[in-house]
Design a protein around this motif. Sequence first.
Motif, short mmCIF file in Angstrom:
data_model
loop_
_atom_site.label_atom_id
_atom_site.label_comp_id
_atom_site.label_asym_id
_atom_site.label_seq_id
_atom_site.Cartn_x
_atom_site.Cartn_y
_atom_site.Cartn_z
N LEU A 1 0.81 -1.21 0.00
CA LEU A 1 0.00 0.00 0.00
C LEU A 1 0.85 1.27 0.00
CD1 LEU A 1 -2.76 -1.08 2.55
CD2 LEU A 1 -2.89 -1.07 0.07
N LEU B 1 2.22 2.12 -3.27
CA LEU B 1 1.21 1.22 -3.85
C LEU B 1 1.85 0.37 -4.93
CD1 LEU B 1 -1.71 0.32 -3.94
CD2 LEU B 1 -2.14 2.15 -5.63
N TYR C 1 -9.27 -2.54 -0.11
CA TYR C 1 -8.61 -2.13 1.13
C TYR C 1 -9.67 -1.59 2.08
CZ TYR C 1 -5.74 0.47 4.45
OH TYR C 1 -5.19 0.95 5.62
#
Length: 451
Positions: free
Chosen positions: A62, A65, A80
């Motif tokens: 994340l 990313l 997410y």
Amino acid sequence: MVLLRPVRSIRLKIGLVFGITFFSGFAAAATYVFYEVKKVLIQQENRALDDRAARLSERTSLYPLIIPLPERGEVLALWYTTNGSTKRLYQSPRFPATISGIDSPTISRSDTFQLTRFVRNTEGGYGKLTTIVGRSNRPLARQLQSIGWLLIGILLLSMMLSSLGAWVMSGWLLRPLKAIIDSARSVNLAEDVTPIPTPNSKDELLELADTINDMLARIRQAVDTQHNFFAAASHELRTPLSILRTEIEVAQREAINDRERRFLASQLAELRRLSRLVDDLLAMSQLRAGTLQLRPERIELDDLTLFLTERYHAPINQRHLYLSVQLDDAAPSLTILADLDKLTNVLLNLLDNAVKYAIPNTQLDLSIRQQHETIVWSLINQTTSVVPDPNRLTSEFYQADIRHDGYGLGLWISHQIVRLMSGTLTVTATEGWFQAEVRFKNQSGQPPFEN
């Protein structure tokens, strides 16, 4: 009937029963194996898909990313979740539209895809990453289909081979039974009755063969006893009958009145009928036992026929019949080789039958002609008697019309005698007509044969 016969055979029944039994058992086993293999392959596919989802999830980052791309044939979707909100990070273009979020089951099917879901906590525990990976289930379906067709092919081939094996094995097992059947068929001709060969199987077939051999021995004994009785009785009866006929014929020449003469004539007619029966029974026993003696000689069939027709002139006139005799003038010779006495009895019997059953005031057509190397003696008469089964006319004790005198032995004896003299006797009956035909080989210029 010949085509239907194998359908009723024991061999075919054994083959069908064995094939059907094998098919049922193998089909059940193949079905079980197929579903077990299917379950194992699906489980392997699901585990591989779970591992793939876990690896893709681990490779996803994340911050920064980083999203790994799916392989060819795969679909991928990433969500997410943090603080109660869900954000879609990535979704493949071919991802199934029926999967709208992260609440799908762990393993699911959608369209042609097999899907799995993997959830893990992100770094630092600030949220959860949901990874859904899918693969097309068509390769697995094609693999299962190939396995299914393979099992079906093996099933059909095994059934054919098992049926063929059962057919061959049953033929080997039933070979003694076939020998029993062939030997039992000889019972139709008593002189050909032979013991059935006993197999070495020490089973029910051996017991069956022994039982039938005992039965055949009793039949053979009964037939021999019958032949001996007929022969002995006929020989014993011929002498007193001849004496009675002679005495009555002598008594008829004495000075007696008309009433006594009619009485003696009636008795003489009954004695002659009884003498014919005794002669027929003696001939039948000799034919059955194979002891009939033949004395072959060259015979001019046309001369013999003309002599017999002159001898039979009175009965023909009594029935108001007309006899037409046609001889083949183009034939150089009408000579045959036969026993004169036996052939005379045959031709007289055929003449007697024609006169007996002919319609009064009709014509008897008698002809002798040559066809290639065969001499054909033919007698045709018109009749009102209906013959229900013409093929049985030459069978013993068969009478087409029980209203006439006789015992059904004449044509059978004539047929057997002609056969022993290497000729053929055929009788045909159509509506209103009856024909008897005797065929002999033309013996002109041939040496006499030995009996």
